[in-house]
Design a protein around this motif. Structure first.
Motif, PDB file in Angstrom:
ATOM      1  N   ALA A  59       0.544  -2.055  -6.846  1.00 53.49           N
ATOM      2  CA  ALA A  59       0.284  -0.633  -7.109  1.00 53.49           C
ATOM      3  C   ALA A  59      -0.695  -0.057  -6.096  1.00 53.49           C
ATOM      4  O   ALA A  59      -0.532   1.083  -5.623  1.00 53.49           O
ATOM      5  N   GLU A  60      -1.709  -0.836  -5.710  1.00 49.48           N
ATOM      6  CA  GLU A  60      -2.687  -0.369  -4.729  1.00 49.48           C
ATOM      7  C   GLU A  60      -2.032  -0.152  -3.364  1.00 49.48           C
ATOM      8  O   GLU A  60      -2.304   0.840  -2.673  1.00 49.48           O
ATOM      9  N   ALA A  61      -1.139  -1.074  -2.963  1.00 47.84           N
ATOM     10  CA  ALA A  61      -0.443  -0.938  -1.676  1.00 47.84           C
ATOM     11  C   ALA A  61       0.456   0.285  -1.676  1.00 47.84           C
ATOM     12  O   ALA A  61       0.527   1.027  -0.677  1.00 47.84           O
ATOM     13  N   ILE A  62       1.127   0.524  -2.792  1.00 47.67           N
ATOM     14  CA  ILE A  62       1.997   1.701  -2.901  1.00 47.67           C
ATOM     15  C   ILE A  62       1.170   2.980  -2.791  1.00 47.67           C
ATOM     16  O   ILE A  62       1.568   3.951  -2.124  1.00 47.67           O
ATOM     17  N   GLU A  63       0.017   2.984  -3.425  1.00 51.34           N
ATOM     18  CA  GLU A  63      -0.848   4.157  -3.388  1.00 51.34           C
ATOM     19  C   GLU A  63      -1.349   4.415  -1.962  1.00 51.34           C
ATOM     20  O   GLU A  63      -1.336   5.567  -1.487  1.00 51.34           O
ATOM     21  N   LYS A  64      -1.779   3.384  -1.276  1.00 52.36           N
ATOM     22  CA  LYS A  64      -2.292   3.549   0.087  1.00 52.36           C
ATOM     23  C   LYS A  64      -1.194   4.012   1.043  1.00 52.36           C
ATOM     24  O   LYS A  64      -1.484   4.708   2.027  1.00 52.36           O
ATOM     25  N   ALA A  65       0.047   3.598   0.781  1.00 45.87           N
ATOM     26  CA  ALA A  65       1.170   4.011   1.637  1.00 45.87           C
ATOM     27  C   ALA A  65       1.714   5.373   1.244  1.00 45.87           C
ATOM     28  O   ALA A  65       2.707   5.831   1.819  1.00 45.87           O
ATOM     29  N   LYS A  66       1.076   6.031   0.285  1.00 50.73           N
ATOM     30  CA  LYS A  66       1.499   7.347  -0.186  1.00 50.73           C
ATOM     31  C   LYS A  66       2.937   7.329  -0.682  1.00 50.73           C
ATOM     32  O   LYS A  66       3.704   8.290  -0.494  1.00 50.73           O
ATOM     33  N   ALA A  67       3.320   6.211  -1.335  1.00 56.41           N
ATOM     34  CA  ALA A  67       4.684   6.078  -1.851  1.00 56.41           C
ATOM     35  C   ALA A  67       4.758   6.275  -3.356  1.00 56.41           C
ATOM     36  O   ALA A  67       5.846   6.333  -3.922  1.00 56.41           O
ATOM     37  N   ASN A 105      11.156  -5.748  -2.088  1.00 56.77           N
ATOM     38  CA  ASN A 105      10.923  -5.356  -0.701  1.00 56.77           C
ATOM     39  C   ASN A 105       9.430  -5.321  -0.373  1.00 56.77           C
ATOM     40  O   ASN A 105       9.016  -5.752   0.702  1.00 56.77           O
ATOM     41  N   ILE A 106       8.623  -4.840  -1.296  1.00 56.88           N
ATOM     42  CA  ILE A 106       7.192  -4.703  -1.020  1.00 56.88           C
ATOM     43  C   ILE A 106       6.498  -6.055  -0.995  1.00 56.88           C
ATOM     44  O   ILE A 106       5.624  -6.312  -0.150  1.00 56.88           O
ATOM     45  N   VAL A 107       6.884  -6.974  -1.897  1.00 57.01           N
ATOM     46  CA  VAL A 107       6.183  -8.269  -1.990  1.00 57.01           C
ATOM     47  C   VAL A 107       6.782  -9.315  -1.058  1.00 57.01           C
ATOM     48  O   VAL A 107       6.366 -10.480  -1.110  1.00 57.01           O
ATOM     49  N   TYR A 108       7.732  -8.915  -0.198  1.00 57.77           N
ATOM     50  CA  TYR A 108       8.436  -9.909   0.611  1.00 57.77           C
ATOM     51  C   TYR A 108       7.478 -10.734   1.473  1.00 57.77           C
ATOM     52  O   TYR A 108       7.676 -11.922   1.678  1.00 57.77           O
ATOM     53  N   GLY A 109       6.443 -10.093   1.986  1.00 58.41           N
ATOM     54  CA  GLY A 109       5.497 -10.823   2.835  1.00 58.41           C
ATOM     55  C   GLY A 109       4.420 -11.553   2.052  1.00 58.41           C
ATOM     56  O   GLY A 109       3.684 -12.376   2.613  1.00 58.41           O
ATOM     57  N   ARG A 155       7.518   4.438   4.302  1.00 65.75           N
ATOM     58  CA  ARG A 155       6.360   4.252   3.428  1.00 65.75           C
ATOM     59  C   ARG A 155       6.455   2.945   2.630  1.00 65.75           C
ATOM     60  O   ARG A 155       5.441   2.292   2.392  1.00 65.75           O
ATOM     61  N   ILE A 156       7.668   2.562   2.237  1.00 67.98           N
ATOM     62  CA  ILE A 156       7.845   1.261   1.569  1.00 67.98           C
ATOM     63  C   ILE A 156       7.504   0.134   2.546  1.00 67.98           C
ATOM     64  O   ILE A 156       6.852  -0.861   2.193  1.00 67.98           O
ATOM     65  N   ALA A 157       7.928   0.289   3.815  1.00 68.49           N
ATOM     66  CA  ALA A 157       7.609  -0.718   4.826  1.00 68.49           C
ATOM     67  C   ALA A 157       6.100  -0.798   5.057  1.00 68.49           C
ATOM     68  O   ALA A 157       5.532  -1.880   5.244  1.00 68.49           O
ATOM     69  N   LEU A 158       5.438   0.357   5.048  1.00 67.74           N
ATOM     70  CA  LEU A 158       3.973   0.366   5.192  1.00 67.74           C
ATOM     71  C   LEU A 158       3.305  -0.314   4.003  1.00 67.74           C
ATOM     72  O   LEU A 158       2.336  -1.073   4.172  1.00 67.74           O
TER      73      LEU A 158
END
Length: 623
Positions: free
Chosen positions: A474-482, A460-464, A516-519
């Motif tokens: 991991a960086e995107a997850i951290e920034k989205a507070k997930a 789901n996160i790498v779809y785009g 947060r996953i979408a973010l």
């Protein structure tokens, strides 16, 4: 050696039809043309199945003929001379009987292994691919379950109808030709019942089949509606349980099942009459053939072997006519399924890329709405002459009451619908002439109603941006507070963390977790244009405050369009655009709009205390 050869043959047959082959972009709306388009792409393999079916039919007619020849040989040849005088004939019979199973098996293998799986799944792939190209409005107007059912059923129905025509209708046609030729060769009068059988068989088919097709189509539509309602119920199972209306829902579903059951009964009643007519025809044909055969034998015109052959052929013809009739009924049922499926599959795609569409030449990210008007119904416009320019890197907030046209404006930018009039440009290029995938690759969006794919968190996160590294994920997850919840996730198969599956539409996660996953997905995509449609609406205040910092970083250097009913989240925007009844009512900064005292000031006042009603204090007068 033999098993290896058989394995090689199977592998060759399995590669005969590629199931993932592109189809035609447009589907005919007429049944015959629709079927022809689907089957022409595999005409070579179908031609081989047809040839083997004809050979199988003709070889089957030789069996009664050989029985008759054996009866004559045994009747007229002395026992001691049977092998010497009839030996060559017996060897020919034996050779043909040995070849016959191989013809049958070759036809079965070519049809079942070479054609059936590849053709069925190729059509399903092409139908799915075509439906997936339809506009959002197309999917919003139908059950997802019914559309999926039509994709699955129609592919199989086209294949089943084609194969039944080849293996049943063509088979009996050539069996009948062989039967007629062999019987007429003995005496033309023996062939008269066969001619009468053929005429009456056609009459019966013409009387029953059109009605069968109509009833089959109605039954298929009933099944699709039932499937759609079941999927709709399961997709909203939380709502069903929340309101505790099981009896009401049971009544709703049982009504749909009763309706589908009634349509199926209506179809099956006709089948009983059809079977009765065929059984009577078969009985009369066999009886009349036997009577004519006995008369000719008494006259000395035919031998006992010819009589035995004729009865065997006619009996087989009558038995096969019932089987073929059921196959033809199946063909009509499948044709009904195809016609019902065409109601969705043959609908013209309204949002295809324009002829000659090109990739977006992205330069700075300037967006311009030039006198844009739009309405889902031409009589009920949603937007009226919107003119708005968003400069590169500018951050715009869209404000207005529900139904003012904010989300519609964003959907038009994404080219989910064509504008009624006016145009939208991106860096001076009319988006109507840009390939939709190229356009959307430059835009990242987080919506209020966040739905995730029933796949892993990672998928789901790498779809785009599928090529992203683990460190970037991991960086995107951290920034989205997930990161606080992703590591603790698990699913029923024991997959954990990023590998855990989220359930259909992400139902295993809370609304805030889904958002947060979408973010994280949007942060990872890192597109130069960012659209936020109530992006933080499902988050609690503490998480929202933390994410606002990440969003501020994410928005740097990007062209941003944000929609929020919580006006406090839009104060950091460069400019606010207030929409009302599909028109731009006000523009300016937060402070400027408050000072203007218009609709924005009124909305702000309501949110910052206008809804709070001061309690009335009872006045107690001293006595």
């Amino acid at each position: 050696m033999a098993p290896q050869m058989i394995q090689s043959v199977f592998l060759w047959l399995e590669r005969l039809i590629d199931p993932i082959a592109p189809g035609e972009p447009n589907q005919p709306t007429r049944l015959a043309a629709f079927l022809r388009q689907q089957l022409t792409q595999v005409r070579g393999p179908l031609a081989v199945v047809l040839a083997l079916s004809i050979l199988d039919a003709l070889s089957d007619t030789l069996v009664p003929y050989f029985i008759g020849r054996l009866v004559d040989l045994l009747t007229h040849t002395p026992r001691e001379k049977l092998l010497t005088e009839a030996g060559p004939t017996l060897l020919i019979i034996l050779g043909i009987m040995l070849i016959r199973p191989f013809i049958y098996v070759a036809g079965v293998a070519f049809g079942r292994v070479g054609v059936d799986p590849g053709l069925t799944n190729r059509l399903r792939w092409q139908f799915y691919s075509r439906l997936a190209s339809q506009s959002l409005g197309f999917f919003q107007s139908d059950f997802a379950g019914r559309l999926a059912n039509r994709v699955m059923q129609t592919g199989g129905a086209v294949r089943q109808a084609a194969m039944a025509v080849i293996t049943a209708v063509v088979y009996i046609l050539f069996y009948m030709i062989g039967t007629f030729g062999l019987i007429a060769a003995q005496d033309w009068r023996l062939a008269l019942p066969v001619i009468a059988w053929l005429v009456l068989y056609i009459v019966i088919l013409r009387a029953f089949l059109p009605e069968q097709r109509s009833r089959a189509q109605a039954a298929s539509n009933g099944r699709s509606i039932l499937m759609g309602k079941i999927v709709d119920s399961f997709g909203n199972i939380q709502t069903l349980k929340l309101f505790g209306r099981k009896a009401r829902e049971d009544a709703y579903m049982s009504g749909a099942i009763r309706e589908a059951n009634g349509l199926f009964h209506h179809q099956q009643r006709l089948q009983v009459g059809f079977s009765l007519a065929l059984s009577m025809l078969s009985m009369v044909t066999i009886t009349s053939t036997a009577a004519i055969g006995v008369w000719l034998w008494r006259e000395g015109t035919i031998e006992v072997g010819a009589f035995a052959m004729t009865l065997a052929l006619v009996t087989s013809l009558g038995r096969m006519s019932g089987w073929v009739a059921w196959e033809i009924a199946g063909i009509m049922e499948n044709i009904g399924v195809v016609q019902e499926g065409m109601e969705s599959l043959a609908v013209p795609v309204t949002m295809q890329d324009a002829p000659g569409a090109v990739d977006l030449d992205f330069r700075r990210g300037e967006i311009a709405f030039e006198a844009v008007s739009f309405g889902y119904d031409a009589r009920l416009p949603v937007l009226n002459g919107i003119s708005l320019t968003i400069k590169p890197g500018e951050k715009i907030g869209l404000v207005g009451r529900s139904g003012a046209g904010k989300s519609t404006l964003v959907n038009l930018l994404l080219h989910f619908n064509p504008v009624t009039s006016g145009r939208i440009t991106l860096d001076g290029q009319d988006i109507a002439g840009i390939r939709q995938e190229s356009l959307r690759a430059r835009i990242a969006m987080v919506t209020q109603d966040t739905s995730l794919l029933h796949r892993s968190i990672r998928d789901n996160i790498v779809y785009g941006r599928p090529e992203a590294s683990e460190a970037e994920i991991a960086e995107a997850i951290e920034k989205a507070k997930a990161s606080e919840f992703v590591g603790s996730l698990s699913d029923w198969k024991g997959r954990r963390g990023l590998d855990a599956h989220v359930g259909e539409r992400g139902v295993k996660l809370s609304g805030g977790q889904r958002q947060r996953i979408a973010l994280a997905r949007v942060i990872l995509k890192n597109a130069p244009i960012l659209v936020l449609d109530e992006a933080t609406s499902a988050l609690d205040s503490e998480v929202e405050a933390a994410i606002q910092e990440s969003l501020a970083t994410l928005m740097e250097g990007k062209t941003v369009i944000a929609i929020a009913h919580r006006l406090s989240t839009l104060q950091i925007m460069d400019r606010l655009v207030v929409l009302d009844a599909g028109r731009i009512l006000e523009e300016g900064t937060h402070e400027e709009l408050l000072a203007a005292g218009g609709l924005y000031a009124d909305l702000w006042a309501r949110q910052s205390g206008g809804f709070i009603v001061e309690p009335k204090r009872a006045v107690v007068e001293a006595e």
